[in-house]
Design an enzyme around this catalytic site. Structure first.
Site, mmCIF file in Angstrom:
data_model
loop_
_atom_site.group_PDB
_atom_site.id
_atom_site.type_symbol
_atom_site.label_atom_id
_atom_site.label_comp_id
_atom_site.label_asym_id
_atom_site.label_seq_id
_atom_site.Cartn_x
_atom_site.Cartn_y
_atom_site.Cartn_z
ATOM 1 N N HIS A 233 0.878 -1.194 0.000
ATOM 2 C CA HIS A 233 0.000 0.000 0.000
ATOM 3 C C HIS A 233 0.907 1.233 0.000
ATOM 4 C CE1 HIS A 233 -3.464 2.444 0.451
ATOM 5 N NE2 HIS A 233 -3.750 2.265 1.733
ATOM 6 N N HIS A 274 -2.734 -1.435 -10.433
ATOM 7 C CA HIS A 274 -3.604 -0.895 -9.381
ATOM 8 C C HIS A 274 -4.835 -1.781 -9.280
ATOM 9 C CE1 HIS A 274 -6.320 1.866 -7.252
ATOM 10 N NE2 HIS A 274 -5.210 2.362 -6.760
ATOM 11 N N ARG A 283 -2.849 10.538 -11.449
ATOM 12 C CA ARG A 283 -1.933 11.136 -10.468
ATOM 13 C C ARG A 283 -0.493 10.970 -10.937
ATOM 14 N NH1 ARG A 283 -3.802 8.070 -5.104
ATOM 15 N NH2 ARG A 283 -3.520 6.372 -6.581
ATOM 16 N N ASP A 329 2.844 5.907 -7.513
ATOM 17 C CA ASP A 329 4.150 5.793 -6.857
ATOM 18 C C ASP A 329 5.323 5.938 -7.816
ATOM 19 O OD1 ASP A 329 2.883 5.213 -4.392
ATOM 20 O OD2 ASP A 329 2.519 3.181 -5.121
ATOM 21 N N ARG A 355 -3.382 11.701 3.672
ATOM 22 C CA ARG A 355 -4.569 10.846 3.807
ATOM 23 C C ARG A 355 -5.351 11.119 5.087
ATOM 24 N NH1 ARG A 355 -5.503 6.436 0.143
ATOM 25 N NH2 ARG A 355 -4.844 7.889 -1.440
HETATM 26 C C1 MLT Z 1 -4.335 4.788 -2.817
HETATM 27 O O1 MLT Z 1 -4.165 5.931 -3.219
HETATM 28 O O2 MLT Z 1 -4.881 4.512 -1.745
HETATM 29 C C2 MLT Z 1 -3.766 3.690 -3.622
HETATM 30 O O3 MLT Z 1 -3.776 3.988 -4.971
HETATM 31 C C3 MLT Z 1 -4.334 2.338 -3.299
HETATM 32 C C4 MLT Z 1 -5.785 2.131 -3.595
HETATM 33 O O4 MLT Z 1 -6.475 2.999 -4.084
HETATM 34 O O5 MLT Z 1 -6.255 1.012 -3.333
#
Ligand code: MLT
Length: 393
Positions: A233, A274, A283, A329, A355
């Site tokens: 992750h 993904h 992104r 990433d 986040r």
């Molecule tokens: C995220 O930004 O959380 C990642 O791309 C992982 C996801 O979306 O599952």
């Protein structure tokens, strides 16, 4: 995106193949902050993230919380509230960070511990207030983690009220002048891109699951950070820059040889694929565009750009790979590196910091659900296997 359904319409049919599949694709709830379109990527409350990426980070947080962009006045008020809430960090609680050995553990462990320590000191039990307090504290917590874990406490500057979230982090880290402005630009961009990614990504889901038992924001977000710390992750951004460093060349033929050898050895190719996306992650595209502008000649950025061209056709040869395209990433680490963050082990903390806003907003929405009774405590069903009934004779 939306379709008219009745309560009785089947959204999804569960068969055996959906078991032990990480709930992949199984609808479990609703999300008001963002959605991830498989081809167009993440949208925050309907806006594609590229429309938001050059805004002030506080305005995007407002959007996630209130589902609309703020007026100028609301924007000022929101920033003022964050400034106010960021004052007087409870240093007593954060002394726990000073008791950790510099260089020990992973920065994500420090982040999780720091969030819990803040909770011990100032949890109010009011979900919004706790979320806003935590968001306001994050720049200082981040700067402390960097400087204390790095054994450079003396470089830590006092928070300056009135600065924005990203600006304050950069200031507390002790960066100045043009260098500080460059860092701010990259970090703000990174910050907005990573704030939210639908309801089902592992960290968000974990945070909401913990919150559904009415654990505090601090416990829920700290759990989310622990989820984010896994290399599949959030920690993939660290792994990705390490991968770029290992490749060490932007020569297309050499990269192709390297990747084919890695695949033959069944090793992971970082920065691609993904769970939801079926095209290049927008992104990633936005990060490449920023990199082309600010660091086109940076060694690692050049490698990342070459990987973007060379790897998808190779991965496309493998039938079971449904998404051979770059994800977020791929380029984020090289951009962070280009502005001076040379230690990849810290990259996931930036992801986590961003986040906190999205997960908090989603927790607030779940707490407000069902006329304020909240989403019930998460309790999915697991089907027992290999457990024939037996008794002790
Ligand atoms: C995220 O930004 O959380 C990642 O791309 C992982 C996801 O979306 O599952």
């Amino acid at each position: 995106m939306w379709c008219e359904m009745t309560d009785e319409d089947a959204l999804f049919t569960i068969t055996d193949k959906n078991l032990d599949s990480g709930l992949r694709g199984v609808p479990v709830g609703t999300c008001q902050t963002s959605f991830v379109d498989p081809y167009e990527g993440v949208h925050y409350v309907g806006y594609p993230v590229e429309d938001l990426v050059n805004m002030e980070e506080e305005d995007v947080i407002f959007l996630l919380f209130y589902k609309r962009l703020p007026t100028e006045e609301e924007s000022e008020e929101f920033r003022a509230e964050l400034t106010q809430r960021g004052k007087n960090i409870p240093t007593g609680a954060l002394r726990i960070l000073e008791s950790l050995t510099p260089g020990s553990g992973h920065p994500m462990e420090w982040l999780s511990i720091g969030i819990m320590a803040l909770g011990t000191a100032e949890k109010t039990g009011d979900t919004r207030a706790d979320a806003m307090n935590l968001i306001a504290r994050m720049p200082e917590l981040m700067a402390r983690i960097f400087r204390l874990r790095g054994g450079e406490k003396e470089k830590l500057k006092a928070r300056r009220p009135g600065l924005g979230l990203v600006e304050n982090f950069v200031h507390m880290m002790g960066f100045e002048g043009d260098h500080a402005r460059d860092i701010e630009r990259v970090l703000r961009f990174f910050f907005i891109l990573h704030m939210d990614h639908g309801g089902g990504n592992l960290s968000t889901f974990s945070g909401k699951a913990v919150a559904s038992g009415w654990a505090s924001i601090y416990s829920s977000i700290s759990s989310a950070m622990n989820a984010l710390s896994g290399p599949l992750h959030g920690q993939a951004n660290q792994a990705c820059l390490e991968f770029v460093k290992r490749i060490g060349t932007s020569d297309h033929n050499e990269i192709e040889d390297f990747v084919r050898t890695e695949l033959a050895q069944r090793r992971k190719i970082y920065g691609f694929g993904h769970g939801v996306l079926r095209a290049e992650d927008p992104r990633a595209r936005l990060l490449f565009e920023l990199g082309d502008e600010i660091c086109p000649e940076h060694e690692y950025f050049k490698i990342a750009r070459a990987l973007r061209e060379v790897i998808p056709p190779i991965l496309s040869e493998i039938p079971k790979i449904s998404n051979p395209y770059p994800n977020v990433d791929i380029a984020s680490g090289s951009l962070l590196h280009s502005v001076g963050f040379r230690k990849p082990e810290y990259y996931t903390t930036f992801f986590g910091w961003a986040r906190v806003a999205g997960i908090s907003a989603q927790i607030l929405d779940e707490r407000n659900a069902r006329d304020g009774r909240g989403t019930p405590i998460y309790r999915p069903k697991y089907i027992p296997v290999n457990q024939p009934l037996r008794r002790i004779e």
